[in-house]
Design a protein around this motif. Structure first.
Motif, short mmCIF file in Angstrom:
data_model
loop_
_atom_site.label_atom_id
_atom_site.label_comp_id
_atom_site.label_asym_id
_atom_site.label_seq_id
_atom_site.Cartn_x
_atom_site.Cartn_y
_atom_site.Cartn_z
N SER A 14 53.00 35.42 38.34
CA SER A 14 51.86 35.86 37.54
C SER A 14 52.11 35.60 36.06
CB SER A 14 51.58 37.35 37.76
OG SER A 14 51.21 37.59 39.10
N TYR A 15 53.35 35.84 35.62
CA TYR A 15 53.68 35.58 34.22
C TYR A 15 53.54 34.09 33.90
CZ TYR A 15 56.46 34.92 30.01
OH TYR A 15 56.88 34.55 28.76
N PHE A 17 51.73 31.91 35.49
CA PHE A 17 50.32 31.53 35.60
C PHE A 17 49.55 31.94 34.35
CE2 PHE A 17 45.98 32.72 36.98
CZ PHE A 17 45.53 31.47 37.34
N GLU A 18 49.74 33.18 33.89
CA GLU A 18 49.05 33.64 32.68
C GLU A 18 49.48 32.84 31.46
OE1 GLU A 18 46.61 35.72 32.34
OE2 GLU A 18 46.55 36.14 34.49
N LEU A 21 47.49 29.64 31.49
CA LEU A 21 46.09 29.82 31.08
C LEU A 21 45.98 30.01 29.57
CD1 LEU A 21 44.52 32.12 33.83
CD2 LEU A 21 44.27 29.66 33.54
N LEU A 22 46.89 30.81 28.99
CA LEU A 22 46.85 31.03 27.54
C LEU A 22 47.11 29.74 26.78
CD1 LEU A 22 48.72 34.46 27.27
CD2 LEU A 22 46.31 34.02 26.76
N ARG A 52 42.38 28.21 37.03
CA ARG A 52 42.05 29.63 37.04
C ARG A 52 41.57 30.07 38.43
NH1 ARG A 52 37.39 30.61 34.73
NH2 ARG A 52 37.88 29.16 33.05
N GLY A 55 44.46 30.46 40.84
CA GLY A 55 45.14 31.74 40.66
C GLY A 55 44.35 32.89 41.26
N ARG A 56 43.04 32.82 41.14
CA ARG A 56 42.21 33.89 41.71
C ARG A 56 42.32 33.90 43.23
NH1 ARG A 56 36.35 35.91 39.69
NH2 ARG A 56 36.06 37.55 41.25
N PHE A 60 46.29 36.49 42.03
CA PHE A 60 47.03 36.91 40.84
C PHE A 60 46.27 37.91 39.99
CE2 PHE A 60 49.45 32.68 41.05
CZ PHE A 60 50.47 33.27 41.77
N ASN A 61 44.95 38.02 40.22
CA ASN A 61 44.18 39.03 39.49
C ASN A 61 43.81 40.21 40.38
OD1 ASN A 61 42.45 37.60 41.14
ND2 ASN A 61 40.70 37.81 39.76
#
Length: 624
Positions: A14-15, A17-18, A21-22, A52, A55-56, A60-61
């Motif tokens: 998750s880290y 992946f985020e 995205l950032l 994104r 990941g969904r 991950f969200n």
């Protein structure tokens, strides 16, 4: 090797992946040039959306227990290592793009500073002499220098675009590898969800080609193309596909009027409703009149079985602002759009519209009434000698039987998912059906087994309000006191209470509400009217305008209390989302707009909400 601890490996991924995205967002804001064609800017944004959505779908969200359920394959160390490597590769690509962009900006700044520095070294007299010398040069010198400057800038711009394209290719490759780790169902959901993401994030989308979004998303491009042809983009004034101001095409590719002489054994359609009801839309609360024929095709030895759906010609001309030629063009345009929609994707679940018939129908009193019938080919695998059945007819057969034949739960879940996906794609393509009901969902008998396959539905009943109608729309009309046995009054069941209460422009949320009623019928496998108590049934027959939400509240209560035990919580929540209304997210540029009314009923973001709250929930419920 022992499998990784669930809490730690998901937190680690998750880290990563985020972080991707950032970094992607930062790069998009600073380095990708804005263009006027579907090129680098759009393609980079599409790949960000794909990442994104991946990941969904991986959860991950989602809460930890849900994320673990969606990531069982990551318990395999090799797959976990591959995903981690791919995300790190993506992060490195984005960092490299950011570094290249920083160097590019620094070089531009240095060149500007150098020019400014040289200009400051000149004295006033030197500067005036230089200016006079420049003014005395011949015009071709000016043009040559201008061309050289332009050429230099073009080379730099070209080099930058080449670098961007190379990096885009690498990002696409990483996304493709990540997508390959999804199941077929999840990969399809990613592509389908991409449609709503594009509509939600891209207000001024240029003209789209089939390869605009890459080879994996050709269907997405076709759907967006249809939306542009339907002229219902969010940046435009909301209107029906047949606008009064639309220029007439004086040279249509072919005449789509089908001569009656080509229909074997043609007889005038028998209209079951009076002329007054017909003129209000051939019975706005009446099921469609359908007839079936064998059609000879000019120039071909073998013909085709077809279905015709009839509507009154007077609904097109009553209070109309356009002439007969323009009405003909509208019919041609409707046939063409329906045909293109059929060809774009089988998931639209519509029949192939091939033309229309102009004739007269016979009223119950023996008088004639002018009608137009839109003609559709039978599906390829349909039994031609058997007439199709509506969902209402199939359910009635079971409900009225002493030994009800209720289809398997798996088949009903698949039917629900396919109908929701079809309506979602139709909305993305710019269509609004306006008459979703179990009367307008058809099933054909299979040519081999002779049975009706409920997992193969077709949405029919395509009928618009008058295409040149402007303003807020019309309130729902009902045949007061009409007998439900004739299929009249119970059509009000599918109508959103707001449209019974007052005149209001038809919206996509009204279609979604109607679908919710159909989904409730599929869950209980009985007509919705049978779910109501006698008091509610009487209110439905009279279409109670004093409290139009009475039936809706009763249905929502029945769904909330009873449906979960039969078809599961996901299905229940999807139906409640349709009936109660979906909460919409505002587009960034429209954040100051507080109500849907201010947006002229456009409901921005409704496709996205519909997909995730209804379509994808039903996909997971059906496990397809």
């Amino acid at each position: 090797m022992a499998p990784p601890d669930p809490d730690t490996f998901l937190d680690s991924l998750s880290y990563l992946f985020e972080a991707c995205l950032l970094k992607y967002h930062h790069v998009m804001e600073r380095s990708v040039p804005k263009r006027t064609t579907v090129d680098l800017d759009v393609r980079f944004r599409i790949e960000e959306m794909r990442l994104r959505l991946w990941g969904r779908l991986r959860g991950f969200n989602a809460p930890l227990d849900e994320a673990l359920k969606r990531n069982e394959t990551l318990n395999v160390p090799e797959i976990l290592s591959l995903v981690r490597r791919l995300l790190k590769d993506m992060l490195q690509l984005l960092k490299k793009r950011e570094e290249d962009n920083t160097r590019h900006r620094a070089r531009q700044h240095s060149e500007r500073s150098s020019v400014e520095s040289r200009s400051l070294d000149l004295s006033l007299s030197e500067a005036m002499y230089a200016q006079m010398h420049l003014d005395s040069r011949e015009g071709n010198d000016h043009r040559r220098r201008a061309r050289m400057n332009t050429s230099a800038k073009s080379v730099a711009s070209f080099d930058n675009r080449v670098a961007l394209r190379n990096q885009l290719t690498e990002i696409i490759a990483v996304n493709n590898e990540l997508e390959a780790l999804l199941s077929r169902s999840e990969a399809s959901a990613l592509s389908q969800g991409l449609m709503a993401e594009i509509l939600f994030m891209t207000l001024n989308l240029p003209i789209v080609k089939e390869d605009s979004f890459g080879p994996r998303n050709a269907t997405v491009a076709k759907v967006i193309q249809l939306r542009q042809k339907n002229k219902t983009n969010l940046t435009e004034e909301h209107r029906m596909p047949f606008d009064v101001a639309q220029p007439r095409n004086p040279h249509p590719e072919r005449d789509l009027v089908i001569p009656i002489s080509l229909l074997v054994g043609f007889e005038e359609p028998q209209l079951a409703f009076g002329a007054d009801l017909l003129c209000s839309g051939m019975g706005s609360d009446a099921p469609d009149v359908r007839t079936f024929y064998y059609r000879h095709t000019e120039g071909e030895e073998q013909g085709q079985f077809v279905l015709a759906e009839w509507r009154s010609q007077k609904t097109e001309s009553q209070n109309s602002l356009i002439n007969q030629e323009a009405r003909m063009d509208r019919r041609q345009h409707l046939v063409g759009l329906l045909h293109q929609t059929f060809c774009a994707s089988a998931d639209f679940r519509i029949l192939d519209c091939v033309g229309y018939i102009l004739t007269e129908g016979q009223l119950p009193d023996g008088n004639k009434h002018p009608v137009v019938g839109f003609v559709y080919n039978y599906p390829i695998n349909a039994a031609f000698l058997e007439q199709p059945m509506t969902l209402r007819q199939v359910m009635n057969t079971s409900y009225q039987s002493e030994r009800p034949d209720v289809p398997e739960l798996e088949d009903r879940l698949l039917l629900a998912h396919r109908l929701s996906l079809a309506l979602y794609q139709l909305h993305c393509a710019g269509w609004i059906h306006q008459r979703i009901s179990s009367h307008n969902i058809l099933f054909f008998h299979d040519a081999e087994s002779g049975k009706v396959d409920i997992t193969q539905p077709y949405i029919c009943g395509w009928r618009y309000n008058r295409p040149d109608q402007s303003g807020g729309g019309e309130a729902y009309r009902t045949n007061q006191g009409g007998p439900a046995a004739n299929g009249l009054a119970d059509m009000a069941i599918y109508v959103h209470p707001d449209r019974i209460r007052e005149a209001r422009q038809f919206r996509k949320s009204h279609d979604i509400y109607s679908l919710g009623v159909v989904l409730a019928e599929i869950a209980f496998w009985r007509p919705a009217l049978a779910l109501a108590d006698p008091g509610h049934q009487n209110a439905i027959r009279l279409c109670d305008r004093d409290d139009p939400g009475r039936w809706s509240r009763a249905l929502i209560d029945a769904v909330a209390r009873r449906i979960g035990a039969s078809v599961g919580a996901r299905y229940r929540d999807a139906v409640l989302g349709c009936l109660r209304g979906l909460r919409l997210q505002c587009i960034e540029s429209l954040m100051d707009v507080k109500t849907v009314k201010d947006l002229n009923g456009l409901e921005p973001g409704i496709e996205k909400a519909f997909f995730w709250k209804v379509v994808d929930e039903l996909r997971q419920a059906a496990q397809v």
